[in-house]
Enzyme design. Structure first.
Site, short mmCIF file in Angstrom:
data_model
loop_
_atom_site.label_atom_id
_atom_site.label_comp_id
_atom_site.label_asym_id
_atom_site.label_seq_id
_atom_site.Cartn_x
_atom_site.Cartn_y
_atom_site.Cartn_z
N ASP A 23 36.89 38.60 53.15
CA ASP A 23 37.71 38.66 51.53
C ASP A 23 37.09 38.04 50.44
OD1 ASP A 23 39.60 38.31 49.48
OD2 ASP A 23 41.13 38.19 50.81
N ARG A 31 45.06 63.07 49.83
CA ARG A 31 45.12 61.84 50.77
C ARG A 31 43.56 61.79 51.43
NH1 ARG A 31 46.93 62.58 55.78
NH2 ARG A 31 49.07 63.56 54.92
N LYS A 48 42.58 42.13 41.29
CA LYS A 48 42.11 40.77 40.81
C LYS A 48 40.91 40.92 39.87
CE LYS A 48 45.58 38.98 43.03
NZ LYS A 48 45.79 39.71 43.99
C1 LIG Z 1 42.48 36.65 48.32
C2 LIG Z 1 43.42 37.87 48.20
N1 LIG Z 1 43.15 38.53 49.29
C3 LIG Z 1 44.15 39.39 49.30
C4 LIG Z 1 45.20 39.63 48.32
C5 LIG Z 1 46.20 40.75 48.43
O1 LIG Z 1 46.06 41.57 47.62
P1 LIG Z 1 47.08 42.70 46.78
O2 LIG Z 1 48.14 41.81 46.16
O3 LIG Z 1 46.39 43.44 46.00
O4 LIG Z 1 47.90 43.41 48.02
C6 LIG Z 1 45.47 38.69 47.49
C7 LIG Z 1 46.65 38.51 46.70
O5 LIG Z 1 46.85 37.74 45.92
C8 LIG Z 1 44.45 37.57 47.45
O6 LIG Z 1 44.72 36.79 46.39
#
Ligand SMILES: Cc1ncc(COP(=O)(O)O)c(C=O)c1O
Length: 405
Positions: A180, A56, A205
């Site tokens: 993000d 972990r 993604k």
């Molecule tokens: C821009 C964005 N940030 C965060 C997330 C969350 O990520 P995860 O699905 O890997 O938990 C997503 C999921 O679609 C996203 O599109």
């Protein structure tokens, strides 16, 4: 002989994508980092070990991915989490009850859900604002503000936040700018260059790029902050498993090859859709008609494959969604394959209907994630799927009239 495994020798993005964070495996010299499937590590004697005690806390496959993505973002420290949401949740553990966070109003629906439905009941407070306007960010800050969190471009409305302005506001308030960067990927946008303090991803993604794992990654520069996140990562335990790390590491090796093709296909599909349904209906940061195109050009090196399309009604949206054959109807984005989705009932279903429509996420909106297939196949797929849609006919009639004039 020194090879380019030393990160500081690898300056170019492609070389970093392929080599950063990775060393030949010591037993046999395997060029690819093995999947270290172990929960614990044998210790030489009490208190003496090879730097690894329990998985972990540290895992060599995870460390390779963490160093690799940190190098791509131009940051010092990377932390891999079990999902993008696991990453955001862990980042929020930097804060305490009473702290305030200014958040973009059009963040991913799951991020909004985590803040609104869980974390605000634990004492954090959030103000959701339209971060396209820096003044609104500044106006929302209070003496309790500890962070400004933005997604740019946003999901699904492709709104852009001026990262430099947001960083200045955050730092004026002694707060962190958290970005993000999932939609742009570090190939097209590196928020540290504009003053961000923490950059995070859903590695699910573009970074992984093959729609075969779920993961999250936070990258930062500040050593003291990194110590705190490492503590949280181990203490709260939302770590990424070694096999998923290995998949993501395999994905990042071709990020620089995939992203230009996503961008090329995205631009071509956006142009085609403008011809089919009209300029006002297509939201893509790479279009000159995008109200923030100039800002996007300033802080992004490309626009990628994400497009939002406003078709007016759910029936019209469904007309397209149910007829596509190359685009697949599915949540998620950023994979090599093209996907199409309906944000109102899929990715943003967790946002209340009133709030959704106030933001502009309508029942008629569809979101496309253009993959890296042959663009001609993507265009003909959309053409056949749009066929028979009333607006499609009207747009064509308008074009024919214009052409005849
Ligand atoms: C821009 C964005 N940030 C965060 C997330 C969350 O990520 P995860 O699905 O890997 O938990 C997503 C999921 O679609 C996203 O599109």
């Amino acid at each position: 002989m020194t090879r380019v495994f030393d990160d500081d020798l690898a300056q170019g993005f492609a070389t970093r994508a392929i080599h950063a964070g990775q060393r030949p495996e010591p037993l046999a010299g395997a060029i690819m980092t093995p999947v270290y499937l172990t929960s614990t590590y044998v210790q030489d004697e009490l208190g003496v070990n090879k730097g690894y005690e329990y998985a972990r806390g540290k895992n060599p496959t995870r460390q390779a991915l963490e160093r690799n993505v940190a190098a791509l973002e131009g940051g010092k420290h990377g932390f891999a989490f079990s999902s993008g949401m696991g990453c955001v949740d862990s980042l929020m553990k930097l804060f305490r009850a009473g702290d305030h966070i200014v958040c973009g109003e059009n963040v991913y629906g799951g991020t909004y859900r985590l803040f609104d439905k869980i974390l605000q009941h634990m004492g954090l407070s959030f103000t959701f604002v339209d971060t396209r306007d820096p003044q609104r960010i500044a106006d929302a800050c209070t003496p309790a503000t500890r962070a400004i969190l933005v997604e740019t471009p946003t999901n699904p409305l492709m709104r852009i936040t001026d990262l430099r302005a947001a960083a200045e506001i955050a730092h004026r308030h002694d707060a962190l700018l958290i970005v993000d960067n999932t939609f742009a990927s570090p190939f097209f946008q590196r928020p540290f260059e504009f003053g961000a303090d923490i950059v995070y991803h859903s590695t699910t993604k573009y970074l992984n790029g093959h729609s075969d794992m779920i993961g999250g990654m936070a990258v930062l520069n500040d050593d003291a902050l990194a110590d705190r996140i490492q503590f949280i990562q181990n203490a709260a335990g939302a770590v990424q498993g070694p096999f998923d790390c290995w998949l993501a590491l395999r994905g990042t090796k071709t990020l620089h090859l995939r992203m230009p093709r996503h961008d090329e296909n995205g631009r071509a599909v956006a142009k085609f859709l403008v011809e089919q349904v009209g300029e006002e209906q297509v939201i893509y940061a790479g279009l000159e008609s995008h109200p923030q195109h100039e800002l996007a050009k300033k802080q992004m090196k490309g626009f990628g494959g994400m497009i939002a399309l406003e078709l007016g009604t759910k029936e019209r949206a469904n007309h397209l969604l149910s007829r596509v054959r190359v685009f697949a109807l599915a949540e998620s984005l950023g994979g090599v394959e093209s996907l199409i989705s309906h944000p109102a009932s899929m990715t943003h279903a967790s946002v209340e209907p009133d709030r959704r429509s106030a933001l502009g996420i309508t029942e008629g909106m569809v979101r496309l994630s253009c993959g890296v297939e042959d663009v001609a196949d993507l265009l003909s797929d959309l053409e056949q799927a749009l066929e028979g849609m009333p607006e499609h006919g009207a747009a064509r009639a308008r074009r024919e009239t214009a052409g005849a004039a």
